[in-house]
Write an enzyme that holds these catalytic residues in place. Structure first.
Site, short mmCIF file in Angstrom:
data_model
loop_
_atom_site.label_atom_id
_atom_site.label_comp_id
_atom_site.label_asym_id
_atom_site.label_seq_id
_atom_site.Cartn_x
_atom_site.Cartn_y
_atom_site.Cartn_z
N CYS A 155 -2.31 8.99 3.70
CA CYS A 155 -2.12 8.60 2.30
C CYS A 155 -3.29 9.09 1.46
CB CYS A 155 -1.97 7.10 2.19
SG CYS A 155 -3.27 6.23 3.04
N GLU A 184 0.89 -1.18 0.00
CA GLU A 184 0.00 0.00 0.00
C GLU A 184 0.92 1.21 0.00
OE1 GLU A 184 -3.16 -0.26 -0.17
OE2 GLU A 184 -3.52 -2.32 0.47
P1 NAD Z 1 8.48 4.82 4.29
O1 NAD Z 1 8.42 4.12 2.99
O2 NAD Z 1 9.56 5.80 4.52
O3 NAD Z 1 8.57 3.77 5.48
C1 NAD Z 1 7.62 2.74 5.65
C2 NAD Z 1 8.27 1.57 6.35
O4 NAD Z 1 9.24 1.01 5.46
C3 NAD Z 1 9.01 1.94 7.63
O5 NAD Z 1 8.77 0.96 8.61
C4 NAD Z 1 10.48 1.90 7.18
O6 NAD Z 1 11.35 1.60 8.22
C5 NAD Z 1 10.44 0.79 6.18
N1 NAD Z 1 11.58 0.75 5.23
C6 NAD Z 1 12.37 1.76 4.85
N2 NAD Z 1 13.30 1.30 3.95
C7 NAD Z 1 13.06 -0.02 3.78
C8 NAD Z 1 13.65 -1.04 2.99
N3 NAD Z 1 14.68 -0.80 2.17
N4 NAD Z 1 13.13 -2.28 3.04
C9 NAD Z 1 12.08 -2.55 3.84
N5 NAD Z 1 11.48 -1.62 4.63
C10 NAD Z 1 11.97 -0.37 4.60
O7 NAD Z 1 7.05 5.51 4.49
P2 NAD Z 1 6.56 6.38 5.73
O8 NAD Z 1 7.17 7.73 5.64
O9 NAD Z 1 6.67 5.63 7.00
O10 NAD Z 1 4.99 6.50 5.43
C11 NAD Z 1 4.46 7.49 4.62
C12 NAD Z 1 4.06 6.93 3.28
O11 NAD Z 1 3.14 5.86 3.48
C13 NAD Z 1 3.33 7.92 2.40
O12 NAD Z 1 3.82 7.81 1.09
C14 NAD Z 1 1.88 7.46 2.48
O13 NAD Z 1 1.09 7.85 1.37
C15 NAD Z 1 2.04 5.99 2.59
N6 NAD Z 1 0.86 5.34 3.17
C16 NAD Z 1 0.05 4.61 2.35
C17 NAD Z 1 -1.10 4.02 2.86
C18 NAD Z 1 -2.02 3.23 1.99
O14 NAD Z 1 -2.91 2.55 2.52
N7 NAD Z 1 -1.87 3.26 0.67
C19 NAD Z 1 -1.41 4.18 4.22
C20 NAD Z 1 -0.54 4.92 5.02
C21 NAD Z 1 0.60 5.51 4.50
#
Ligand code: NAD
Length: 532
Positions: free
Chosen positions: A334, A300
């Site tokens: 999001c 997501e």
């Molecule tokens: P992010 O991608 O920076 O981090 C998300 C998670 O991924 C964190 O736990 C992080 O530690 C982990 N991560 C980072 N690098 C990684 C890697 N190389 N491999 C595996 N995991 C890794 O996102 P964020 O800043 O925490 O969240 C905000 C984003 O989430 C926004 O883009 C938002 O739109 C999206 N979001 C989407 C939904 C949806 O349902 N579509 C819901 C909530 C948030």
């Protein structure tokens, strides 16, 4: 009747009621007295402290440490993968009825202690009371909904039976059979939630994986690992067997690839940014030495959501919905509506109403329940301020554009006018309190511009003309489309949630088929008669 139809959403707390207000204030004070503690990893029920820790801060008060959380490295990640693989052998055999019990118990306790969970989120994520309470309610909903859904999945619809009535002179009869299609678990799941719904998305993605019989390694967001620990404690309290849920906080950049790449990982359930999601999708596709399956990825990702307004709409309502879509939780959903596309004959009027409405928003700490709070951290603050500078060059600043108090990561609600569809602030996810207003020739042009994005998560269409509404329902390309409403605020079961294109892998959290992503169907055929 299917179990799922007995589900009801958890109601949101009315904090105007003095009793509720007193209770949340007491919980906030209690949580404040518990800030700054240490939180270990939990692998196979064992508490493991690491030398390196993540300092989780209150984004509304930068000098307030919510907790010090152990940070796993690859050594601990490997250990968690081994434990989860071993535990899968027993957990996958536990009957669905027993598995759902843990979710029902956890939701019951969370409901009893909801203000406590809400209060932790207020400190760790900067949400105000309403936003944090909605997050807790959604976590309860996910557990109640997925438990019921699992009961239905464990008792699937009967398959077509072999016709026993064929004329044996004319046709060869087939033997009678007992046929069952069962949904069995996949294996070890790596669950990676974001910080912006630190309880709801974490609880939903963890419990959907567990209730279907998988074991989980939970890598919470670096920014909200304390609330993740609180959830893990809750699952221990309800007696979830050791090793089913392993808590592995750490930096995504350090252990993310390791967990995703491991041949022991069977699936990844990710919610976060487009950049991380596409990286995971690509890496998971590569079959590693010793790997015996193709990995499933449920991702997501981000959005560039928007509200479309035509000249027949109720303009006061549309302006209110634009503002709450754009600035609820500081635009860090999001589903946040960071674009408003308005038919030009009413553009000036709507723009004026939107600015007036946004001026009413008062900024301050979540603890004191201000409408607008801080953004998540320094990185996010810098990114959003960077986009505001881009916006000042590309468009016309109508409101805000400056940082607020430097006690926390505060940014004024910011509105740009005359944004055009090629502008970066029209195309790129900002994830902060920044709204762009764009003119359209007519409603068709507005829908066309709305679709001019590589994302496809949420959208809203405001009009009073039925044919136009039908057209918008058909043509606006997004996973969750709202008519004459804001574009945020999905309810579990009522509005199954998830996007298309660069917003994700088309799954719908809180929807009737979500659990299928974490299972594989197994066909079991047993011959009953001796016919050959
Ligand atoms: P992010 O991608 O920076 O981090 C998300 C998670 O991924 C964190 O736990 C992080 O530690 C982990 N991560 C980072 N690098 C990684 C890697 N190389 N491999 C595996 N995991 C890794 O996102 P964020 O800043 O925490 O969240 C905000 C984003 O989430 C926004 O883009 C938002 O739109 C999206 N979001 C989407 C939904 C949806 O349902 N579509 C819901 C909530 C948030």
């Amino acid at each position: 009747m299917k179990n799922i139809y007995t589900f009801e959403n958890e109601p949101f707390v009315n904090f105007k009621n003095p009793k509720n207000k007193t209770e949340i204030e007491a919980q906030l004070n209690d949580v404040q007295s518990k800030l700054g503690k240490q939180y270990p990893l939990v692998i196979n029920g064992e508490r493991i402290k690491t030398e390196r820790v993540i300092e989780s801060l209150n984004p509304g008060k930068k000098d307030e440490v919510v907790g010090y959380v152990s940070a796993a490295g690859t050594k601990e990640a490997e250990r968690a993968l081994n434990v989860a693989s071993e535990t899968f052998k027993t957990w996958s055999k536990v009957p669905a009825k027993e598995r759902v019990h843990y979710l029902f118990e956890a939701s019951r306790i969370m409901r009893e202690r909801k203000h406590e969970f809400t209060a932790w989120m207020v400190f760790e994520s900067g949400k105000n009371w309403l936003e944090a309470d909605a997050d807790t309610a959604e976590a309860i909903d996910f557990m109640e909904y997925y438990a019921r859904q699992m009961l239905d999945l464990a008792n699937p619809e009967p398959l077509i039976q072999i016709n026993p009535n064929v004329d044996p002179d004319m046709y060869r009869p087939l033997p009678a059979e007992d046929n069952k299609l069962e949904y069995i678990p996949l294996g070890v799941g790596v669950v990676i939630p974001p910080w912006n719904f630190p309880l709801a998305i974490l609880a939903g993605t963890v419990t959907s994986a567990i209730v279907t019989g998988n074991t989980v390694i939970l890598k919470p967001s670096e920014l909200t690992s304390v609330i993740g620990y609180k959830f893990v404690e809750l699952m221990e309290e309800v007696g979830l067997p050791k090793g089913v849920l392993n808590f592995l906080p750490g930096y995504g950049s350090e252990i993310g690839d390791y967990l995703v790449d491991s041949p022991k990982t069977r699936f990844i359930s990710f919610t976060g940014s487009r950049a991380t999601g596409t990286r995971i999708y690509e890496r998971a596709a590569k079959v590693q030495p010793g790997q015996r399956w193709l990995k499933t990825v449920v991702a997501e990702m981000g959005g560039k959501d928007g509200v479309v307004v035509d000249e027949t709409a109720d303009l006061d309502q549309a302006a209110k919905d634009i503002v709450s879509s754009a600035f609820g939780f500081q635009g860090q959903k999001c589903s946040a509506g960071s674009r408003a596309i308005i038919v030009e004959s009413v553009y000036d009027e709507v723009a004026a109403k939107v600015v007036d409405e946004a001026k009413k928003l008062v900024m301050g700490p979540g603890k004191d329940n201000f409408e607008m709070g801080p953004v998540s951290d320094q990185k996010s603050f810098d990114k959003v301020m960077g986009y505001i500078e881009v916006g000042k060059k590309e468009a016309e600043l109508l409101l805000g554009g400056e940082a607020g108090s430097d006690e926390g990561y505060y940014i004024e609600p910011t509105i740009f006018g005359n944004v055009v569809e090629t502008d970066r602030i029209f195309q790129e996810e900002i994830f902060g309190p920044v709204l762009g207003l764009t003119k359209a020739k007519d409603y068709k042009d507005a829908i066309r511009q709305y679709n001019n994005t590589e994302y496809g998560l949420t959208g809203a269409f405001h009009s009073t003309v039925e044919e136009r509404i039908e057209e918008a329902l058909e043509d606006m390309q997004c996973g969750n489309l709202y008519i004459n409403k804001k574009c945020t605020g999905a309810l579990v079961g009522v509005h199954p949630f998830g996007g298309y294109n660069m917003s994700g892998t088309d799954s719908k959290a809180g929807g009737p088929d979500y659990l299928l992503y974490f299972t594989q169907p197994k066909m079991k055929t047993r011959k009953l008669s001796n016919l050959s």
